[in-house]
Design an enzyme around this catalytic site. Sequence first.
Site, PDB file in Angstrom:
ATOM      1  N   CYS A 115       0.816  -1.228   0.000  1.00 59.42           N
ATOM      2  CA  CYS A 115       0.000   0.000   0.000  1.00 59.42           C
ATOM      3  C   CYS A 115       0.844   1.270   0.000  1.00 59.42           C
ATOM      4  O   CYS A 115       0.412   2.309  -0.482  1.00 59.42           O
ATOM      5  CB  CYS A 115      -0.919   0.016   1.212  1.00 59.42           C
ATOM      6  N   HIS A 263      -3.783   7.098   1.126  1.00 59.59           N
ATOM      7  CA  HIS A 263      -3.984   5.785   0.509  1.00 59.59           C
ATOM      8  C   HIS A 263      -5.410   5.352   0.829  1.00 59.59           C
ATOM      9  O   HIS A 263      -5.856   5.447   1.970  1.00 59.59           O
ATOM     10  CB  HIS A 263      -2.966   4.785   1.057  1.00 59.59           C
ATOM     11  N   ASN A 293     -10.010  -0.574  -2.567  1.00 58.55           N
ATOM     12  CA  ASN A 293      -8.601  -0.362  -2.199  1.00 58.55           C
ATOM     13  C   ASN A 293      -7.738  -0.952  -3.315  1.00 58.55           C
ATOM     14  O   ASN A 293      -7.720  -2.162  -3.510  1.00 58.55           O
ATOM     15  CB  ASN A 293      -8.358  -1.068  -0.855  1.00 58.55           C
TER      16      ASN A 293
HETATM   17  O1  UT7 Z   1      -4.638  -1.134   2.567  1.00 63.57           O
HETATM   18  C1  UT7 Z   1      -3.818  -1.702   3.535  1.00 63.57           C
HETATM   19  C2  UT7 Z   1      -4.239  -1.355   4.883  1.00 63.57           C
HETATM   20  N1  UT7 Z   1      -5.517  -1.951   5.166  1.00 63.57           N
HETATM   21  C3  UT7 Z   1      -6.294  -1.418   6.073  1.00 63.57           C
HETATM   22  O2  UT7 Z   1      -5.948  -0.403   6.602  1.00 63.57           O
HETATM   23  C4  UT7 Z   1      -7.572  -2.129   6.408  1.00 63.57           C
HETATM   24  C5  UT7 Z   1      -7.818  -2.038   7.888  1.00 63.57           C
HETATM   25  N2  UT7 Z   1      -8.952  -2.831   8.378  1.00 63.57           N
HETATM   26  C6  UT7 Z   1     -10.221  -2.628   7.969  1.00 63.57           C
HETATM   27  O3  UT7 Z   1     -10.477  -1.807   7.117  1.00 63.57           O
HETATM   28  C7  UT7 Z   1     -11.311  -3.378   8.667  1.00 63.57           C
HETATM   29  O4  UT7 Z   1     -10.753  -4.108   9.732  1.00 63.57           O
HETATM   30  C8  UT7 Z   1     -12.104  -4.343   7.745  1.00 63.57           C
HETATM   31  C9  UT7 Z   1     -12.954  -3.516   6.803  1.00 63.57           C
HETATM   32  C10 UT7 Z   1     -11.150  -5.204   6.965  1.00 63.57           C
HETATM   33  C11 UT7 Z   1     -13.022  -5.248   8.544  1.00 63.57           C
HETATM   34  O5  UT7 Z   1     -13.899  -4.463   9.335  1.00 63.57           O
HETATM   35  P1  UT7 Z   1     -14.060  -4.775  10.896  1.00 63.57           P
HETATM   36  O6  UT7 Z   1     -15.018  -3.816  11.394  1.00 63.57           O
HETATM   37  O7  UT7 Z   1     -12.695  -4.770  11.506  1.00 63.57           O
HETATM   38  O8  UT7 Z   1     -14.696  -6.218  10.890  1.00 63.57           O
HETATM   39  P2  UT7 Z   1     -14.149  -7.580  11.536  1.00 63.57           P
HETATM   40  O9  UT7 Z   1     -13.045  -8.142  10.715  1.00 63.57           O
HETATM   41  O10 UT7 Z   1     -13.908  -7.367  12.994  1.00 63.57           O
HETATM   42  O11 UT7 Z   1     -15.416  -8.513  11.379  1.00 63.57           O
HETATM   43  C12 UT7 Z   1     -16.642  -8.235  12.060  1.00 63.57           C
HETATM   44  C13 UT7 Z   1     -17.679  -9.266  11.664  1.00 63.57           C
HETATM   45  C14 UT7 Z   1     -17.187 -10.698  11.777  1.00 63.57           C
HETATM   46  O12 UT7 Z   1     -18.279 -11.488  12.187  1.00 63.57           O
HETATM   47  P3  UT7 Z   1     -18.457 -11.909  13.724  1.00 63.57           P
HETATM   48  O13 UT7 Z   1     -17.227 -12.691  14.060  1.00 63.57           O
HETATM   49  O14 UT7 Z   1     -18.575 -10.640  14.482  1.00 63.57           O
HETATM   50  O15 UT7 Z   1     -19.717 -12.720  13.686  1.00 63.57           O
HETATM   51  C15 UT7 Z   1     -16.810 -11.071  10.390  1.00 63.57           C
HETATM   52  O16 UT7 Z   1     -16.904 -12.467  10.145  1.00 63.57           O
HETATM   53  O17 UT7 Z   1     -18.023  -9.083  10.287  1.00 63.57           O
HETATM   54  C16 UT7 Z   1     -17.852 -10.328   9.599  1.00 63.57           C
HETATM   55  N3  UT7 Z   1     -17.425 -10.031   8.227  1.00 63.57           N
HETATM   56  C17 UT7 Z   1     -18.292  -9.787   7.218  1.00 63.57           C
HETATM   57  N4  UT7 Z   1     -19.631  -9.790   7.180  1.00 63.57           N
HETATM   58  C18 UT7 Z   1     -20.203  -9.496   5.991  1.00 63.57           C
HETATM   59  C19 UT7 Z   1     -16.153  -9.900   7.752  1.00 63.57           C
HETATM   60  N5  UT7 Z   1     -16.194  -9.603   6.452  1.00 63.57           N
HETATM   61  C20 UT7 Z   1     -17.511  -9.511   6.106  1.00 63.57           C
HETATM   62  C21 UT7 Z   1     -18.155  -9.224   4.901  1.00 63.57           C
HETATM   63  N6  UT7 Z   1     -19.506  -9.222   4.893  1.00 63.57           N
HETATM   64  N7  UT7 Z   1     -17.488  -8.941   3.765  1.00 63.57           N
END
Ligand code: UT7
Length: 336
Positions: A115, A263, A293
């Site tokens: 990134c 980014h 992204n």
């Molecule tokens: O570019 C390089 C740098 N990258 C970044 O800076 C990205 C940084 N991180 C993020 O942007 C976020 O962490 C994400 C967008 C990747 C994920 O969001 P989050 O709010 O951190 O979600 P999470 O991973 O904690 O997941 C929450 C819930 C989980 O379910 P449970 O365990 O709470 O039941 C996941 O299984 O959301 C679920 N989940 C989804 N649900 C529907 C994860 N992905 C999805 C999805 N659709 N696509």
Amino acid sequence: MYNSKISGLGYYVPDHVVSNDDLTQLMDTSDEWIQERTGIQERRWVKPGSGETTSSMGVKAAKIAIERAGIDKNEIDFIVFATLSPDYYFPGPGVTVQKELGIKTVGALDVRNQCSGFVYGLSVADQFIKTGMYKHVLVIGSELHSHGLDKTTRGRGVSVIFGDGAGAAVLSRTEDTTKGILSTHLHSEGEHAEELSLIAPGMGKRWVTDILADNSEQDESYYPYMNGQFVFKNAVVRFSEVIMEGLNKNELTPQDIDMLIPHQANLRIAQFIQKKFKLSDDQVYNNIQKYGNTTAASIPIALTEAWEKGKIKEGDTVVLAAFGSGFTWGSAIIKW
Ligand code: UT7
């Protein structure tokens, strides 16, 4: 000493639009979840069978940038290509661009900083120009993510975020040292290398023969892995630090920023930074809503779009900032 200035910008994204609703046909996800957590509404993925590659998209963006720089392609002295999704494991796409553009045998360097790859690449190009070694350096960031994502529910935490596309800039020598790239700031923290990584086909963990022998559909090591929340928490801290580092170095304050191009990792991260630095909507450019992204391509695509829309004018202070896998992060302070 000279300075380097951005003399030409270009970008290319595939025509094929993939909406959040389209993704619900492939995996258990929803438009609501994706928009709420990331701000993304749609992304571009190359059409399967289109023959589009990371380097072919890079070439398209580069041609526009070279034309806008008003130079002949043979005036390019050096190529820097940033990507995490190269056409081949080796050689990197820099040499393919050299071939496709039909540029004489100039050096081509591949940057593997994900990134923050474009900011790293820009910094390398800037040093070559500042020292007088080169006059015009082509810097490209391009990614073809869609071929490498796990598009099942198992991979939804990663695959809904990433999009394909390319951006390019020509950096050119200027004798006006009050203009152009004022400074760049690069950092890394390898302790967290695996928090956002793609383990295979690296040679570090397993030999290719072992991987072939396993031949298991359950093998996730060919897909990118991200510890999303951990990456998010680090991103907001490092983005803020490296922007402040650049501003301090140039005796500027956040209010001096005319345009911040972060980014495009997650709209929530960009909004956090905007709020923290008390920036208005006019001072920050985001397009993750349309493209997702695009990793190394995200900054040059956003920078080109902002410039095309007339949001960047002569004399403006433009700040680029990135954070991602490595962890690596960086910023560039530019006087346009
Ligand atoms: O570019 C390089 C740098 N990258 C970044 O800076 C990205 C940084 N991180 C993020 O942007 C976020 O962490 C994400 C967008 C990747 C994920 O969001 P989050 O709010 O951190 O979600 P999470 O991973 O904690 O997941 C929450 C819930 C989980 O379910 P449970 O365990 O709470 O039941 C996941 O299984 O959301 C679920 N989940 C989804 N649900 C529907 C994860 N992905 C999805 C999805 N659709 N696509």
